[in-house]
Design a protein around this motif. Structure first.
Motif, PDB file in Angstrom:
ATOM      1  N   LEU A  61      29.999 -13.485 -12.268  1.00 60.57           N
ATOM      2  CA  LEU A  61      29.072 -14.457 -12.856  1.00 60.57           C
ATOM      3  C   LEU A  61      29.821 -15.704 -13.357  1.00 60.57           C
ATOM      4  CD1 LEU A  61      26.634 -12.061 -14.718  1.00 60.57           C
ATOM      5  CD2 LEU A  61      26.025 -13.632 -12.859  1.00 60.57           C
ATOM      6  N   LYS A  62      31.049 -15.540 -13.818  1.00 52.71           N
ATOM      7  CA  LYS A  62      31.850 -16.707 -14.205  1.00 52.71           C
ATOM      8  C   LYS A  62      32.162 -17.563 -12.984  1.00 52.71           C
ATOM      9  CE  LYS A  62      34.114 -14.881 -18.354  1.00 52.71           C
ATOM     10  NZ  LYS A  62      35.402 -14.404 -18.943  1.00 52.71           N
ATOM     11  N   GLU A  63      32.452 -16.924 -11.874  1.00 50.57           N
ATOM     12  CA  GLU A  63      32.669 -17.682 -10.637  1.00 50.57           C
ATOM     13  C   GLU A  63      31.380 -18.363 -10.192  1.00 50.57           C
ATOM     14  OE1 GLU A  63      35.422 -18.455  -8.664  1.00 50.57           O
ATOM     15  OE2 GLU A  63      36.342 -17.839 -10.551  1.00 50.57           O
ATOM     16  N   LEU A  68      28.199 -23.342  -9.206  1.00 47.11           N
ATOM     17  CA  LEU A  68      26.824 -23.821  -9.264  1.00 47.11           C
ATOM     18  C   LEU A  68      26.762 -25.244  -9.799  1.00 47.11           C
ATOM     19  CD1 LEU A  68      23.935 -22.719  -8.716  1.00 47.11           C
ATOM     20  CD2 LEU A  68      23.822 -22.107 -11.136  1.00 47.11           C
ATOM     21  N   LYS A  69      25.925 -26.060  -9.166  1.00 45.89           N
ATOM     22  CA  LYS A  69      25.753 -27.438  -9.614  1.00 45.89           C
ATOM     23  C   LYS A  69      25.103 -27.481 -10.997  1.00 45.89           C
ATOM     24  CE  LYS A  69      25.392 -29.522  -5.002  1.00 45.89           C
ATOM     25  NZ  LYS A  69      24.538 -30.279  -4.056  1.00 45.89           N
ATOM     26  N   PRO A  70      25.268 -28.598 -11.730  1.00 36.89           N
ATOM     27  CA  PRO A  70      24.711 -28.688 -13.085  1.00 36.89           C
ATOM     28  C   PRO A  70      23.204 -28.446 -13.167  1.00 36.89           C
ATOM     29  CG  PRO A  70      26.304 -30.434 -12.725  1.00 36.89           C
ATOM     30  CD  PRO A  70      26.119 -29.760 -11.396  1.00 36.89           C
ATOM     31  N   ASN A  71      22.471 -28.801 -12.112  1.00 33.39           N
ATOM     32  CA  ASN A  71      21.020 -28.584 -12.117  1.00 33.39           C
ATOM     33  C   ASN A  71      20.626 -27.348 -11.302  1.00 33.39           C
ATOM     34  OD1 ASN A  71      21.654 -29.605  -9.606  1.00 33.39           O
ATOM     35  ND2 ASN A  71      19.856 -30.931  -9.464  1.00 33.39           N
ATOM     36  N   GLY A  72      21.597 -26.439 -11.074  1.00 31.84           N
ATOM     37  CA  GLY A  72      21.359 -25.280 -10.231  1.00 31.84           C
ATOM     38  C   GLY A  72      20.670 -24.134 -10.943  1.00 31.84           C
ATOM     39  N   THR A  73      20.227 -23.177 -10.143  1.00 36.02           N
ATOM     40  CA  THR A  73      19.501 -21.998 -10.629  1.00 36.02           C
ATOM     41  C   THR A  73      20.144 -20.747 -10.061  1.00 36.02           C
ATOM     42  OG1 THR A  73      17.439 -23.265 -10.710  1.00 36.02           O
ATOM     43  CG2 THR A  73      17.238 -20.865 -10.711  1.00 36.02           C
ATOM     44  N   ILE A  74      20.115 -19.661 -10.830  1.00 39.07           N
ATOM     45  CA  ILE A  74      20.606 -18.373 -10.352  1.00 39.07           C
ATOM     46  C   ILE A  74      19.529 -17.312 -10.550  1.00 39.07           C
ATOM     47  CG2 ILE A  74      21.756 -17.902 -12.581  1.00 39.07           C
ATOM     48  CD1 ILE A  74      23.857 -16.295 -10.940  1.00 39.07           C
ATOM     49  N   TYR A  75      19.327 -16.498  -9.513  1.00 33.11           N
ATOM     50  CA  TYR A  75      18.440 -15.340  -9.561  1.00 33.11           C
ATOM     51  C   TYR A  75      19.302 -14.097  -9.317  1.00 33.11           C
ATOM     52  CZ  TYR A  75      14.345 -18.418  -8.776  1.00 33.11           C
ATOM     53  OH  TYR A  75      13.372 -19.385  -8.855  1.00 33.11           O
ATOM     54  N   VAL A  76      19.191 -13.107 -10.185  1.00 37.01           N
ATOM     55  CA  VAL A  76      19.962 -11.875 -10.039  1.00 37.01           C
ATOM     56  C   VAL A  76      19.021 -10.678 -10.059  1.00 37.01           C
ATOM     57  CG1 VAL A  76      21.840 -10.454 -10.937  1.00 37.01           C
ATOM     58  CG2 VAL A  76      21.915 -12.944 -11.246  1.00 37.01           C
ATOM     59  N   PHE A  77      19.001  -9.910  -8.970  1.00 39.09           N
ATOM     60  CA  PHE A  77      18.317  -8.621  -8.945  1.00 39.09           C
ATOM     61  C   PHE A  77      19.165  -7.637  -9.743  1.00 39.09           C
ATOM     62  CE2 PHE A  77      16.652 -10.796  -5.347  1.00 39.09           C
ATOM     63  CZ  PHE A  77      15.458 -10.195  -4.961  1.00 39.09           C
TER      64      PHE A  77
END
Length: 317
Positions: A61-63, A68-77
């Protein structure tokens, strides 16, 4: 001239491969990491000690945060045992902004004789900043009733999503223990990225993210440690595309009260493009529902030729 998509499939350890990705170069991360439930992934087993698994999760998650770009989003199952810890890492340690806790509901799954059988998975949605991409119009679902005050384009799908599991008897099922439906990834990728953006799946498995990006105009980086899954992904990407392997059943919904012939025609003409653009194989089912609900009224209003016209246009596409 249309720019060629980059579908980058990488075989190797997730941390090693993620370190090769440039800082702030990814628009969206969507991934289904191992849940540490002792599943067999071919050349690896999902059996870390509790503390080891949390440290592994923290490291990748640190990587993810770095690329990830400043306006990016992450989805984690994530499974129930660890989801609160993943939430805490994103929220308290990485200082991300919580947006949604999505529940994927399915009607069939593992059966239990002692206790209740599980019928859902969870997906966490966090954003790196308060300003982020969210394309609501690309993921709306048809409404139950047409009202002039409503958005004809459809309603927000909400945070409980119903998609069928990838059953072992399905023609789309691959030899992967946790294959996810393409409809899930379609909604996420359409909502939180734009055409030409780069999507990363650090645990790409059977290649669902790659397949969806391929057919929605996104670039994609997929990583997996198992060479057999990498081959599976490559084979999947060369298959003919006739529509994604799953769909929200609400996409077949024909709103009640489309009584005005002009509004009815406008709606029917738009429905395929709005809701079934990536599901050509589902179009006949939608027209079946239209005929069932409005066949008599359309005959009275001399509109039956409209259905033949639209169906013919869909067949040509």
């Amino acid at each position: 001239m249309e720019k060629e998509l980059k579908l980058d499939i990488r075989c190797g350890d997730v941390l090693d491969e993620m370190k090769k990705i440039d800082d702030e170069s990814v628009d969206l991360i969507v991934t289904d990491p191992p849940y540490n439930l002792n599943k067999n992934y071919g050349n690896t087993h999902d059996t870390l000690e509790f503390v080891e698994y949390l440290e592994f999760s923290r490291n990748w998650l640190k990587e993810a945060d770095r690329v990830l770009k400043p306006n990016g989003t992450i989805y984690v199952f994530m499974g129930m045992r660890y989801i609160s810890y993943i939430y805490n890492i994103l929220d308290s340690e990485l200082k991300y902004h919580f947006n949604s806790w999505i529940v994927w509901y399915y009607t069939q799954g593992m059966g239990k004789t002692i206790g209740f059988s599980p019928r859902h998975d969870d997906i966490l949605m966090f954003t790196k900043d308060k300003k982020f991409t969210f394309n609501l119009d690309d993921i709306r679902v048809p409404q139950k009733y047409y009202r002039s005050v409503n958005n004809m384009r459809g309603a927000n799908p909400g945070n409980v999503w119903e998609f069928s599991h990838m059953h072992y008897c399905s023609k789309h099922r691959l030899s992967h223990p946790t294959q996810k439906p393409e409809g899930l990834y379609e909604r996420i990728i359409l909502a939180s990225s734009n055409e030409g953006d780069t999507v990363l799946d650090p645990f790409v498995g059977s290649g669902t993210a790659l397949r969806v990006c391929q057919n929605t105009g996104r670039n994609c980086i997929g990583i997996d440690i198992n060479p057999e899954y990498i081959s599976m992904c490559k084979d999947r990407l060369i298959r003919p595309f006739t529509g994604f392997d799953s769909i929200d059943e609400r996409m077949f919904r024909v709103p009640n009260d489309l009584n005005d012939p002009n509004i009815r025609e406008q709606y029917i003409r738009n429905h395929v493009d709005w809701f079934l653009r990536n599901h050509a194989d589902a179009v006949p089912e939608f027209f079946k529902e239209v005929r069932k609900k409005y066949g008599e009224k359309m005959e009275r209003d001399n509109q039956l030729d409209l259905l033949d016209e639209i169906e013919f246009g869909c067949q040509k596409i």
